[in-house]
Design a protein around this motif. Structure first.
Motif, PDB file in Angstrom:
ATOM      1  N   ASN A  68       0.903  -1.267  -0.258  1.00  0.00           N
ATOM      2  CA  ASN A  68       0.153  -0.080  -0.046  1.00  0.00           C
ATOM      3  C   ASN A  68       0.769   1.233  -0.008  1.00  0.00           C
ATOM      4  OD1 ASN A  68      -2.507  -1.123   0.200  1.00  0.00           O
ATOM      5  ND2 ASN A  68      -2.060  -2.186   2.224  1.00  0.00           N
ATOM      6  N   GLN A 111      -6.670  -1.231   1.460  1.00  0.00           N
ATOM      7  CA  GLN A 111      -7.809  -1.534   0.746  1.00  0.00           C
ATOM      8  C   GLN A 111      -8.063  -3.104   0.999  1.00  0.00           C
ATOM      9  OE1 GLN A 111      -8.003  -0.417  -3.315  1.00  0.00           O
ATOM     10  NE2 GLN A 111     -10.148  -0.506  -3.427  1.00  0.00           N
ATOM     11  N   GLN A 161     -15.902  -4.401  -1.117  1.00  0.00           N
ATOM     12  CA  GLN A 161     -14.577  -3.970  -0.672  1.00  0.00           C
ATOM     13  C   GLN A 161     -14.893  -2.839   0.499  1.00  0.00           C
ATOM     14  OE1 GLN A 161     -12.573  -2.807  -4.197  1.00  0.00           O
ATOM     15  NE2 GLN A 161     -11.338  -4.740  -4.098  1.00  0.00           N
ATOM     16  N   VAL A 163     -12.126   0.056   2.431  1.00  0.00           N
ATOM     17  CA  VAL A 163     -10.960   1.096   2.747  1.00  0.00           C
ATOM     18  C   VAL A 163     -10.929   1.597   4.038  1.00  0.00           C
ATOM     19  CG1 VAL A 163      -9.338   3.005   1.945  1.00  0.00           C
ATOM     20  CG2 VAL A 163     -10.836   1.808   0.260  1.00  0.00           C
ATOM     21  N   GLY A 197     -12.360   2.740  -4.751  1.00  0.00           N
ATOM     22  CA  GLY A 197     -12.491   2.927  -3.450  1.00  0.00           C
ATOM     23  C   GLY A 197     -11.456   4.078  -2.711  1.00  0.00           C
ATOM     24  N   MET A 198     -10.056   3.794  -3.507  1.00  0.00           N
ATOM     25  CA  MET A 198      -8.977   4.789  -2.806  1.00  0.00           C
ATOM     26  C   MET A 198      -9.250   5.908  -3.090  1.00  0.00           C
ATOM     27  SD  MET A 198      -6.576   4.178  -1.087  1.00  0.00           S
ATOM     28  CE  MET A 198      -6.258   2.510  -1.219  1.00  0.00           C
TER      29      MET A 198
END
Length: 234
Positions: A68, A111, A161, A163, A197-198
């Motif tokens: 990450n 994530q 997912q 985050v 999502g990031m």
């Protein structure tokens, strides 16, 4: 036949009046992206000292481990850029090369795969019906289907997912850290509701930076949409 109605588990609620104004723009009664945000603070004295520091450097450093690193650095850079609106000394820094005095924001982001609980609307196929009508002196009849009939809901799991992000600002004194505030948030979603999502995590970090000097602690959950969160941003 079935239709997914909502993602359960994290309920959309109205943000309380005391919550961060910066997050109100992301609240929605629908959208399928769920946010849990929590802010812990050290109290007024710590913030008064931070404000009095003026242009003192505030080093924003990513601390997330591989793989990450890239995501953490991107979020840290975006947070530093937005943070300069309230703390002009904010710059992207290196966790391995910090001075003994000043301020530091540790940025941690990950994530992860998730399993989301969903409520599905269940439909049954409608039965056939005979429909008749008068045509001149005769009556014509035909068979017509009634279409799907809602039969209720059921709970199921769906792949998704999440985050998880943390933004913790501390004062550096003789190499030791004294926390000033700690912002953490979790974003849960399916790909259909948020493609990136990031990007959503970065959007929230930028918004939270504007309220970085707020002394008030916060703990809220709300539903949001991919559009305001810029889930399609690359």
């Amino acid at each position: 036949m079935k239709q997914i109605m909502i993602i359960a588990g994290l309920l959309a609620i109205a943000l309380p009046a005391s919550a961060s104004e910066a997050l109100r723009a992301f609240q929605s009664t629908q959208g399928g992206v769920y946010v849990h945000y929590e802010r812990a603070t050290a109290g007024e004295d710590a913030f008064a000292r931070l404000t009095a520091a003026g242009n003192t450097p505030v080093y924003v450093v990513p601390v997330a481990p591989a793989p990450n690193d890239a995501a953490g650095r991107q979020l840290a850079q975006s947070y530093a850029d937005a943070l300069r609106a309230v703390l002009p000394g904010a710059v992207l820094g290196d966790a391995a090369a910090l001075p003994a005095e000043g301020y530091v924001v540790e940025v941690d982001v990950a994530q992860l795969e998730d399993r989301l609980e969903v409520s599905e609307q269940v439909f049954a196929t409608g039965g056939a019906a005979t429909v008749c009508s008068s045509v001149g002196n005769t009556v014509e009849c035909k068979v017509a289907g009634t279409g799907p009939v809602p039969m209720g809901t059921r709970t199921a799991e769906q792949a998704g997912q999440r985050v998880e992000a943390r933004l913790r600002l501390s004062r550096l004194e003789n190499g030791a850290l004294s926390p000033v505030y700690d912002d953490t948030y979790v974003i849960r979603y399916t790909e259909a509701n948020c493609r990136n999502g990031m990007a959503a995590a970065i959007t929230l970090a930028e918004a939270l930076a504007v309220d970085a000097l707020s002394v008030e602690p916060v703990n809220i959950r709300f539903q949001s949409r991919g559009g305001p969160l810029r889930c399609d941003r690359r």
